[in-house]
Scaffold this active site. Structure first.
Site, mmCIF file in Angstrom:
data_model
loop_
_atom_site.group_PDB
_atom_site.id
_atom_site.type_symbol
_atom_site.label_atom_id
_atom_site.label_comp_id
_atom_site.label_asym_id
_atom_site.label_seq_id
_atom_site.Cartn_x
_atom_site.Cartn_y
_atom_site.Cartn_z
ATOM 1 N N ALA A 1 -16.728 -18.874 2.002
ATOM 2 C CA ALA A 1 -17.870 -18.291 2.720
ATOM 3 C C ALA A 1 -17.360 -17.424 3.866
ATOM 4 O O ALA A 1 -18.087 -17.165 4.821
ATOM 5 C CB ALA A 1 -18.795 -19.390 3.242
ATOM 6 N N ASN B 1 -11.727 -2.356 5.430
ATOM 7 C CA ASN B 1 -10.312 -2.305 5.021
ATOM 8 C C ASN B 1 -9.856 -0.866 4.817
ATOM 9 O O ASN B 1 -8.727 -0.635 4.404
ATOM 10 C CB ASN B 1 -10.050 -3.137 3.755
ATOM 11 C CG ASN B 1 -10.401 -2.394 2.483
ATOM 12 O OD1 ASN B 1 -11.282 -1.544 2.471
ATOM 13 N ND2 ASN B 1 -9.706 -2.724 1.407
ATOM 14 N N ASN C 1 -18.916 -23.531 -0.723
ATOM 15 C CA ASN C 1 -17.896 -23.565 0.326
ATOM 16 C C ASN C 1 -17.598 -25.005 0.720
ATOM 17 O O ASN C 1 -18.445 -25.892 0.569
ATOM 18 C CB ASN C 1 -18.385 -22.783 1.552
ATOM 19 C CG ASN C 1 -17.272 -22.518 2.542
ATOM 20 O OD1 ASN C 1 -16.178 -22.112 2.148
ATOM 21 N ND2 ASN C 1 -17.528 -22.747 3.823
ATOM 22 N N LYS D 1 -9.190 -6.190 10.428
ATOM 23 C CA LYS D 1 -10.334 -5.701 9.644
ATOM 24 C C LYS D 1 -11.660 -5.727 10.432
ATOM 25 O O LYS D 1 -12.510 -4.872 10.232
ATOM 26 C CB LYS D 1 -10.476 -6.488 8.344
ATOM 27 C CG LYS D 1 -9.356 -6.198 7.339
ATOM 28 C CD LYS D 1 -9.598 -6.925 6.025
ATOM 29 C CE LYS D 1 -8.469 -6.635 5.045
ATOM 30 N NZ LYS D 1 -8.701 -7.248 3.722
ATOM 31 N N GLY E 1 -4.892 -11.859 -8.005
ATOM 32 C CA GLY E 1 -5.577 -10.664 -7.499
ATOM 33 C C GLY E 1 -4.753 -9.396 -7.472
ATOM 34 O O GLY E 1 -5.108 -8.456 -6.753
ATOM 35 N N SER F 1 0.807 -1.230 0.000
ATOM 36 C CA SER F 1 0.000 0.000 0.000
ATOM 37 C C SER F 1 0.841 1.282 0.000
ATOM 38 O O SER F 1 0.510 2.222 -0.739
ATOM 39 C CB SER F 1 -0.965 0.008 1.190
ATOM 40 O OG SER F 1 -1.925 -1.003 1.018
HETATM 41 P P1 ATR Z 1 -11.223 -14.560 4.632
HETATM 42 O O1 ATR Z 1 -11.543 -13.434 5.561
HETATM 43 O O2 ATR Z 1 -9.909 -14.405 3.888
HETATM 44 O O3 ATR Z 1 -12.340 -14.898 3.724
HETATM 45 P P2 ATR Z 1 -11.902 -16.627 6.506
HETATM 46 O O4 ATR Z 1 -13.040 -15.787 6.949
HETATM 47 O O5 ATR Z 1 -11.030 -17.264 7.528
HETATM 48 O O6 ATR Z 1 -10.917 -15.814 5.564
HETATM 49 O O7 ATR Z 1 -12.482 -17.741 5.528
HETATM 50 C C1 ATR Z 1 -11.667 -18.665 4.925
HETATM 51 C C2 ATR Z 1 -12.445 -19.390 3.826
HETATM 52 O O8 ATR Z 1 -11.539 -20.212 3.082
HETATM 53 C C3 ATR Z 1 -13.542 -20.299 4.341
HETATM 54 O O9 ATR Z 1 -14.603 -20.284 3.422
HETATM 55 C C4 ATR Z 1 -12.846 -21.671 4.360
HETATM 56 O O10 ATR Z 1 -13.731 -22.760 4.223
HETATM 57 P P3 ATR Z 1 -14.467 -23.450 5.515
HETATM 58 O O11 ATR Z 1 -15.581 -22.506 5.906
HETATM 59 O O12 ATR Z 1 -14.964 -24.747 5.019
HETATM 60 O O13 ATR Z 1 -13.403 -23.565 6.582
HETATM 61 C C5 ATR Z 1 -12.021 -21.566 3.119
HETATM 62 N N1 ATR Z 1 -10.856 -22.462 3.085
HETATM 63 C C6 ATR Z 1 -9.696 -22.341 3.783
HETATM 64 N N2 ATR Z 1 -8.832 -23.329 3.448
HETATM 65 C C7 ATR Z 1 -9.460 -24.094 2.511
HETATM 66 C C8 ATR Z 1 -9.090 -25.261 1.757
HETATM 67 N N3 ATR Z 1 -7.899 -25.861 1.912
HETATM 68 N N4 ATR Z 1 -9.984 -25.751 0.886
HETATM 69 C C9 ATR Z 1 -11.187 -25.162 0.704
HETATM 70 N N5 ATR Z 1 -11.602 -24.070 1.391
HETATM 71 C C10 ATR Z 1 -10.742 -23.531 2.277
#
Ligand code: ATR
Length: 285
Positions: free
Chosen positions: A137, A96, A160, A75, A248, A26
């Site tokens: 999600a 953010n 998800n 955040k 991204g 940033s």
């Molecule tokens: P962020 O704020 O970056 O979205 P988060 O709120 O911790 O992070 O959410 C992480 C997301 O990545 C969740 O949807 C998680 O799925 P679960 O709800 O089933 O835990 C998903 N995620 C993390 N690691 C994953 C993996 N190896 N395969 C598939 N989904 C994953």
């Protein structure tokens, strides 16, 4: 004027707060925006103690700070300390970006808007009328739902790893518009025109357990992470037949441009900044 010294006005101060924060791009992005637009400002990185975020922000405000970006893990706290919360931040359940006005803190979230802007403006991919799938999600998906629905796709689906989390999102945001929710294996209506990996799997070099049938020859596969080279998701999408896979990096610059415009009232051009950031990162493929 004899005997009087002229002083240049103090530049307006901005910052990014995180822990850790040294990796944040940033400061460089905003310095370049300021140079391009002729705005006079100072932008620094501030590593807040994990248990002292609110205090750190208020100290920065008291010292003349005008606003800040907020990154992991603050955040949620950024939203909690705000006096006023804009709709996209409320939807995301996280902020953010903060703006300080008359001693008040206003919270915004530009992550989802930056994502949609990158897809439409930089990648030239029109979302209207397309079939869109968001994977995940968590906070990233929560922040993306409203900007995607506003872009008028034919349909939006959320899938998800844990299907219940996707179904909870659908129940929580039913008032925003129609979207489908499921686990990875029972996604209906595949293939999709746009598949966004908004899980955190790529951060750990993991591939979400998604089926190859999600992709077709014209699918744009978009991974929210950047600076990781070709991620397992991007690689899987391409070998499953997706026409294009991107990371991204453009989203990061676009969300910064939205923040800059919100603070300064002038929107910087993003193309050259994306190119130079991209060139400084591990290459894709
Ligand atoms: P962020 O704020 O970056 O979205 P988060 O709120 O911790 O992070 O959410 C992480 C997301 O990545 C969740 O949807 C998680 O799925 P679960 O709800 O089933 O835990 C998903 N995620 C993390 N690691 C994953 C993996 N190896 N395969 C598939 N989904 C994953």
């Amino acid at each position: 004027m004899k005997g009087r010294l002229a002083h240049a006005p103090e530049p307006d101060r901005y910052a990014v707060f995180g822990n850790p924060v040294a990796h944040s791009r940033s400061p460089g992005i905003h310095a370049e925006f300021a140079r391009m637009t002729g705005e006079t400002l100072e932008y620094q990185s501030i590593e807040s103690p994990l248990d002292g975020f609110a205090c750190c922000v208020r100290t920065f405000m008291a010292g003349g700070g005008r606003g800040c970006n907020v990154t992991t893990p603050f955040k949620l706290q950024a939203l909690a300390i705000a006096d006023e919360c804009r709709p996209h931040a409320a939807m995301a359940g996280a902020a953010n970006c903060l703006k300080f006005e008359d001693g008040r803190i206003i919270a915004e979230n530009f992550d989802g808007i930056g994502l949609v802007n990158d897809i439409r403006r930089n990648l030239g991919y029109e979302i209207a009328g397309r079939n869109v799938l968001l994977l995940g999600a968590g906070g990233a998906v929560r922040g993306a739902i409203l900007p995607f629905l506003e872009a008028r796709p034919a349909r939006v689906a959320i899938a998800n790893r844990c299907a219940d989390e996707a179904l909870s999102l659908k129940a929580a945001f039913a008032n925003l518009g129609a979207f489908e929710a499921s686990g990875f294996d029972d996604v209906e209506g595949a293939p999709f025109d746009l598949v966004v990996n908004a899980t955190s799997a790529s951060l750990f070099g993991q591939l979400p357990a998604i089926p190859a049938r999600l992709f077709h020859h014209d699918t744009l596969a978009y991974d929210l992470v950047y600076g990781k080279g070709l991620t397992p998701f991007m690689s899987f999408a391409l070998t499953s037949g997706a026409g294009r896979a991107v990371d991204g990096v453009g989203m990061v610059v676009e969300q910064a441009a939205e923040a800059f415009a919100w603070w300064r009232g002038v929107r910087p051009e993003t193309g050259t900044v994306i190119q130079s950031l991209q060139a400084s990162l591990p290459q894709i493929g």
